[in-house]
Design a protein around this motif. Structure first.
Motif, mmCIF file in Angstrom:
data_model
loop_
_atom_site.group_PDB
_atom_site.id
_atom_site.type_symbol
_atom_site.label_atom_id
_atom_site.label_comp_id
_atom_site.label_asym_id
_atom_site.label_seq_id
_atom_site.Cartn_x
_atom_site.Cartn_y
_atom_site.Cartn_z
ATOM 1 N N TYR A 159 0.826 -1.209 0.000
ATOM 2 C CA TYR A 159 0.000 0.000 0.000
ATOM 3 C C TYR A 159 0.860 1.258 0.000
ATOM 4 C CZ TYR A 159 -3.096 3.681 1.648
ATOM 5 O OH TYR A 159 -3.772 4.872 1.778
ATOM 6 N N ILE A 160 1.848 1.316 0.898
ATOM 7 C CA ILE A 160 2.694 2.514 1.004
ATOM 8 C C ILE A 160 3.446 2.761 -0.303
ATOM 9 C CG2 ILE A 160 4.710 3.499 2.164
ATOM 10 C CD1 ILE A 160 3.787 2.008 4.706
ATOM 11 N N TYR A 161 4.045 1.707 -0.829
ATOM 12 C CA TYR A 161 4.807 1.847 -2.079
ATOM 13 C C TYR A 161 3.905 2.312 -3.220
ATOM 14 C CZ TYR A 161 7.211 0.336 -6.328
ATOM 15 O OH TYR A 161 7.763 0.274 -7.583
ATOM 16 N N SER A 162 2.730 1.706 -3.349
ATOM 17 C CA SER A 162 1.805 2.071 -4.426
ATOM 18 C C SER A 162 1.296 3.498 -4.246
ATOM 19 C CB SER A 162 0.623 1.082 -4.458
ATOM 20 O OG SER A 162 1.069 -0.226 -4.685
ATOM 21 N N TRP A 163 1.083 3.911 -3.005
ATOM 22 C CA TRP A 163 0.618 5.289 -2.746
ATOM 23 C C TRP A 163 1.649 6.296 -3.244
ATOM 24 C CZ3 TRP A 163 2.228 9.554 0.023
ATOM 25 C CH2 TRP A 163 1.284 10.548 0.252
ATOM 26 N N ASP A 168 3.102 10.049 -7.513
ATOM 27 C CA ASP A 168 4.284 10.474 -8.267
ATOM 28 C C ASP A 168 5.337 11.124 -7.361
ATOM 29 O OD1 ASP A 168 5.551 10.352 -10.707
ATOM 30 O OD2 ASP A 168 4.995 12.377 -11.297
ATOM 31 N N ILE A 169 5.417 10.617 -6.114
ATOM 32 C CA ILE A 169 6.443 11.092 -5.176
ATOM 33 C C ILE A 169 7.629 10.143 -5.295
ATOM 34 C CG2 ILE A 169 6.949 11.680 -2.771
ATOM 35 C CD1 ILE A 169 3.938 11.929 -2.316
ATOM 36 N N ARG A 170 8.527 10.470 -6.174
ATOM 37 C CA ARG A 170 9.654 9.591 -6.452
ATOM 38 C C ARG A 170 10.743 10.365 -7.174
ATOM 39 N NH1 ARG A 170 7.150 5.884 -11.367
ATOM 40 N NH2 ARG A 170 5.784 7.480 -12.240
ATOM 41 N N ALA A 192 12.857 4.572 1.738
ATOM 42 C CA ALA A 192 13.409 5.285 2.891
ATOM 43 C C ALA A 192 12.339 5.489 3.959
ATOM 44 C CB ALA A 192 13.992 6.627 2.444
ATOM 45 N N VAL A 193 11.149 5.922 3.538
ATOM 46 C CA VAL A 193 10.055 6.159 4.490
ATOM 47 C C VAL A 193 9.653 4.850 5.168
ATOM 48 C CG1 VAL A 193 7.641 6.855 4.704
ATOM 49 C CG2 VAL A 193 9.194 8.177 3.256
#
Length: 445
Positions: A159-163, A168-170, A192-193
């Motif tokens: 979920y976190i990775y897909s969010w 587009d936070i990358r 990292a998060v």
């Protein structure tokens, strides 16, 4: 409001909303990756721990006293990694279903699992006190005891990775950079998060909960109670009821329910396998009654709703051409636990008459089998997990020898008896329609 309107407007949307939950889809498809491990590992266990003293003595006389060690090595290296596989596969499926690059999610999930798992092992050398071995992961957390932890971690990381990816936070790389490099940099910020959160959780459990870990806490607070609930008459009733109930609405009940419960049932099976290896497979030693085999080879024997009994009734007693032909077409796949031709050919889906035995039959099987094991009439099932496509009686032989083969045969007969009056009603209606159609054609001619 009519019954059909109520079903279509109220019940079906609620059922479909549950079935289409992102977490449930990832869980259902991700756990399937453990199937090869369980089937192959259980076959090695069958060879190593076949319940016969004569067989064991014969093998020892040929291969030596430690002949089972290589076989247990394969069993531990397959069935003993179920929790770890769930960590990887469920995060992968979750990210893939969200349209994101999935391998990064799997790697992140694996890292979080190890961050939140204890990396010390209790070791007791002979004639000395306990010592800690640092830098190792206790193997039990990679297998059945880590199943629920692995699932929850994989869903959270997915979920976190897909969010992050969807927002587009990358870190974006220039055009022309190889996709592998670009994907690796894209995962840096969510990784990292996620790892910071995992480390905070590790610190919290280590210093606030007496050197415990998240994985240990989940096992104590969530997994152990769930395994206990699954091993009760109430728990097995809900499981046996839910599968045909969902099928009534056209939803693949076995897939949906297995996605919810199979991780717990696999953990039960793994516990029984350990007792089987130790020669202590009894209820008194903590063996579980409800296992993966209970689910696959009894509740779903010959397919959801145990429709093989219905097909036998159709073969022997059908008057209508429709049911005669359907039984001939359906018997072969039904023997191998594939009964969609029957479910949609009769149909059973959305058919109030046939829904009654379709729901009642697996419930009767489940409750009678539970009572037989609880009373000691049948021994608890070990770690041998036949393929779900193996026909009844044969699968029973592998699971527990002749007693379990006979049990499956009895349940097939019971299923035929339950289905018979409902089949006769449906067959009579179909036969009357066929006669009416023939007479109508004769008048028109």
């Amino acid at each position: 409001m009519s019954m059909n309107q109520t079903l279509n407007e109220k019940v079906v949307p609620a059922v479909m909303k549950f079935v289409n939950l992102k977490a449930l889809q990832a869980l259902k498809d991700g756990v399937l990756y453990t199937m090869p491990l369980n089937i192959i590992g259980s076959l090695f266990l069958l060879v190593a721990a076949f319940p016969s003293v004569a067989y064991t003595n014969f093998m020892s006389s040929i291969f030596g006293a430690d002949w089972q060690t290589p076989l247990y090595k394969v069993q531990n290296g397959t069935m003993g990694l179920m929790g770890l596989v769930c960590v990887i596969s469920i995060a992968y499926i979750y990210a893939k279903n969200e349209g994101c690059e999935p391998l990064s999610a799997s790697i992140m999930s694996l890292a979080v699992f190890f961050i939140t798992t204890k990396n010390t092992i209790n070791f007791t050398p002979k004639d000395t006190k306990d010592v800690f071995v640092v830098g190792g992961i206790p193997a039990n957390w990679l297998g059945s005891q880590g199943m629920i932890s692995g699932i929850l971690i994989a869903l959270a990381v997915g979920y976190i990775y897909s969010w992050f990816m969807k927002k587009d936070i990358r870190i974006k790389m220039p055009e022309g950079v190889p996709s592998g490099v670009a994907d690796a940099f894209s995962a840096l910020i969510p990784a990292a998060v996620t790892f910071i959160i995992a480390d905070i959780i590790y610190i919290l459990f280590k210093y606030a909960f007496n050197d415990s870990t998240l994985v240990e806490m989940i096992y104590k607070v969530i997994q152990t109670p769930l395994q206990g609930i699954s091993d009760t008459p109430g728990g097995i009733f809900v499981i046996a009821f839910s599968i045909p109930f969902l099928w009534f609405f056209g939803v693949h009940g076995a897939n949906v329910v297995s996605g919810v419960v199979i991780s717990v049932l696999q953990a039960n099976t793994a516990d029984n396998a350990a007792l089987q290896i130790a020669g202590k497979l009894t209820l008194a030693n903590g063996a579980h009654i409800v296992t993966s085999q209970f689910f696959d080879n009894f509740i779903n024997m010959a397919g959801s709703g145990e429709t093989l009994g219905l097909v036998i009734c159709m073969l022997l007693f059908a008057k209508s051409s429709q049911y005669k032909q359907l039984s001939r077409l359906g018997i072969a796949p039904n023997l191998f636990n594939i009964n969609e031709p029957i479910l949609f050919g009769i149909p059973i889906v959305m058919n109030p008459i046939m829904a009654i035995p379709f729901i009642i039959t697996p419930i009767c099987t489940a409750m009678l089998l539970y009572a037989a094991i609880a009373s000691g009439l049948l021994a608890p099932m070990g770690g041998v997990m036949p393929p779900w496509t193996l026909p009844p009686v044969l699968s029973g032989l592998l699971i527990g020898g002749v007693p379990y083969a006979l049990a499956q045969l009895i349940f097939l007969v019971l299923g035929a008896v339950i289905y018979f009056p409902f089949f006769k009603k449906a067959d009579g209606m179909a036969y009357a329609d066929e006669l009416a159609a023939e007479q109508g054609n004769g008048v028109e001619a």
